[in-house]
Scaffold this active site. Structure first.
Site, PDB file in Angstrom:
ATOM      1  CG  HIS A 171      -1.796   1.200   1.351  1.00 27.56           C
ATOM      2  ND1 HIS A 171      -3.101   1.211   0.921  1.00 27.56           N
ATOM      3  CD2 HIS A 171      -1.562   2.439   1.853  1.00 27.56           C
ATOM      4  CE1 HIS A 171      -3.627   2.408   1.142  1.00 27.56           C
ATOM      5  NE2 HIS A 171      -2.722   3.175   1.721  1.00 27.56           N
ATOM      6  CD  GLU A 172       1.543   3.544   3.718  1.00 32.07           C
ATOM      7  OE1 GLU A 172       1.698   4.602   3.068  1.00 32.07           O
ATOM      8  OE2 GLU A 172       0.517   3.323   4.397  1.00 32.07           O
TER       9      GLU A 172
HETATM   10 ZN    ZN Z   1      -3.035   5.239   1.948  1.00 32.48          ZN
END
Ligand code: ZN
Length: 499
Positions: A262-263
């Site tokens: 995600h990051e």
């Molecule tokens: Zn996010």
């Protein structure tokens, strides 16, 4: 004779200074979460406030206005149209907010964050209720600096998702809620798939495994790095330095995998911005929603796909022999379980937006004066029962679970998550149409064609295009929930069928 670049140079050098102050603020913030000892907290708060004040003063410097006006007057050919539009917008907003409000709001944010931590630890909510009442007052005061908006929340929403309003979001979110509630009922009832084996897995090995996959996606470690924090984030200091943080659970590989990927999605967006925009406000993501869409695209559309697990599982099995008995299809099902839950950050793709919409609606009620802070806990529990079919056991898994309302303002901080989910499906569908055979690429571990499409259509533009135009140019239409619903139906409808 002066050239256009001679006229633009003074403006750019002022903007570079503002960006440098922003980079220093980001570095101090990163350090605060990653390496700072507890004894540094008080001084760090002061240092951040000082730099924040200096940056605000730079924005309000009459010389900046003079240099901007010179570009507006003397460079009319459109070469700097995007830069001028965005700087004028940011300057206009910054100039509405008085310095004393910035100082009061920063001090209150620090105090309410402290009260929030304390209430979560001790269960004593009286102080944090008082703080939140003050936060609501400050949020309404902020909205008052923008008397032209139709709804007080619009002033706060515009800071994160420029152009979005309560009037535009309400029907969108209402529609989504009505579509999602029955889907959750249908898909959460089936017997759950077996989870992935529980380890324990060595922390170093987990971090290395997740980072290897992030690099396969295209996260460039020559211009990035990964560290551990309690709450994962991505942060940019400059084009050449965009970092991520992640977290690890010894017995659950999915924590580090999906946090990291995600990051990395956020970070790849920042790494992919055209370097020519560096040193200006254009060198950022287009909005909170578009930024989140890039993180959710890699986390969900890619890393929670069956094709991805055909590629990733053998790699993970080499590091983690405990996964030996799992096959790609089993892993795919394990990471896509639909479950009624209390905690937003643990929610699956189907229930996630219901968590967000509850918060969005409650923010609006608070700002409209229809809901008192004192009644927030009850209103929260009521909505969770109605929308998600679960009831919080207390404040920590209820209204105190997210930091957002205890970090300065009420309003504007949640809609980006759902806009991001909706847009992630739109962008991915458009990419899949144009790239062709994106599933086969993913199964083979070749993410370059997808990344190239995203770079061309999203990343490189930074903030140069307004969100509406960015979405239209990339996908051929306006923001639309249909591709998202179709994606959920294809994936989770199919999964419900095979269980
Ligand atoms: Zn996010």
């Amino acid at each position: 004779m002066t050239s256009d670049s001679d006229v633009v140079a003074p403006l750019r050098s002022r903007l570079q200074e503002i960006e440098d102050l922003g980079g220093a603020i980001s570095l101090l913030t990163w350090d605060q979460s990653v390496t700072m000892p507890p004894g540094g907290a008080e001084a760090r708060g002061r240092q951040l406030a000082t730099l924040g004040r200096l940056r605000h003063e730079r924005w309000l410097d009459p010389e900046l206005e003079r240099d901007l006006a010179a570009v507006e007057r003397d460079v009319p050919d459109g070469a700097t149209a995007d830069l001028v539009r965005v700087v004028r917008h940011d300057l206009e907003r910054a100039s509405r907010v008085p310095n004393d409000y910035v100082a009061r709001s920063a001090a209150h944010a620090a105090a309410s964050y402290d009260a929030w931590l304390d209430a979560r630890r001790t269960g004593a909510v009286e102080r944090v209720v008082g703080m939140l009442e003050r936060t609501l007052d400050l949020s309404l005061e902020y909205a008052g600096f923008f008397p032209e908006v139709a709804h007080p929340a619009d002033a706060l929403i515009d800071d994160a998702d420029e152009g979005a309003t309560v009037a535009s979001l309400r029907p969108l979110f209402g529609r989504l809620r009505d579509e999602l509630v029955p889907r959750v009922a249908a898909w959460s009832g089936a017997p759950p798939p077996p989870p992935l084996p529980a380890g324990p897995f060595a922390v170093d090995e987990q971090l290395a495994a997740a980072l290897e996959l992030a690099q396969a996606f295209g996260y460039d470690l020559g211009r990035g790095r990964q560290d551990l924090t309690a709450h994962p984030f991505a942060i940019r200091f400059a084009h050449g330095d965009v970092r991520i943080t992640t977290r690890v659970k010894p017995d659950d590989l999915t924590e580090v995998l999906f946090s990291t990927l995600h990051e990395a999605g956020h970070a790849m967006y920042e790494q992919g911005v055209d370097p020519g925009l560096e040193g200006t406000p254009l060198a950022e993501g287009a909005s909170a929603g578009v930024h989140e869409s890039q993180a959710r695209l890699w986390e969900n559309q890619v890393a929670r796909s069956r094709a991805f697990w055909h590629f990733a599982l053998p790699r993970l099995q080499r590091r983690f022999p405990a996964l030996a008995g799992v096959d790609a299809d089993g892993a795919f099902r394990a990471v896509n379980r639909v479950r009624r839950s209390l905690i937003r950050t643990d929610a699956d793709e189907v229930t996630y937006n219901l968590h967000v919409i509850v918060r969005f609606d409650l923010e609006i009620e608070l700002l409209e004066g229809r809901l008192a802070v004192r009644d927030l806990a009850d209103a929260w529990a009521e909505r969770y029962a109605a929308d998600l079919g679960v009831t919080p056991t207390g404040a920590v898994d209820g209204w105190l679970q997210d930091v957002h309302w205890f970090a300065g303002t009420i309003g504007g901080s949640f809609q980006g998550y759902t806009l991001g989910n909706v847009l992630s499906a739109q962008f991915f569908a458009a990419a899949a149409r144009e790239v062709g055979d994106v599933e086969a690429h993913m199964a083979a571990g070749d993410f370059a064609p997808l990344r190239a499409w995203l770079t061309e259509n999203v990343y490189r533009h930074g903030r140069s295009k307004p969100v509406d135009r960015l979405v239209h140019d990339a996908t051929g239409g306006p923001l639309d929930v249909e591709p998202y619903l179709a994606y959920l139906d294809r994936k989770f409808g199919g999964l419900a069928g095979v269980r």
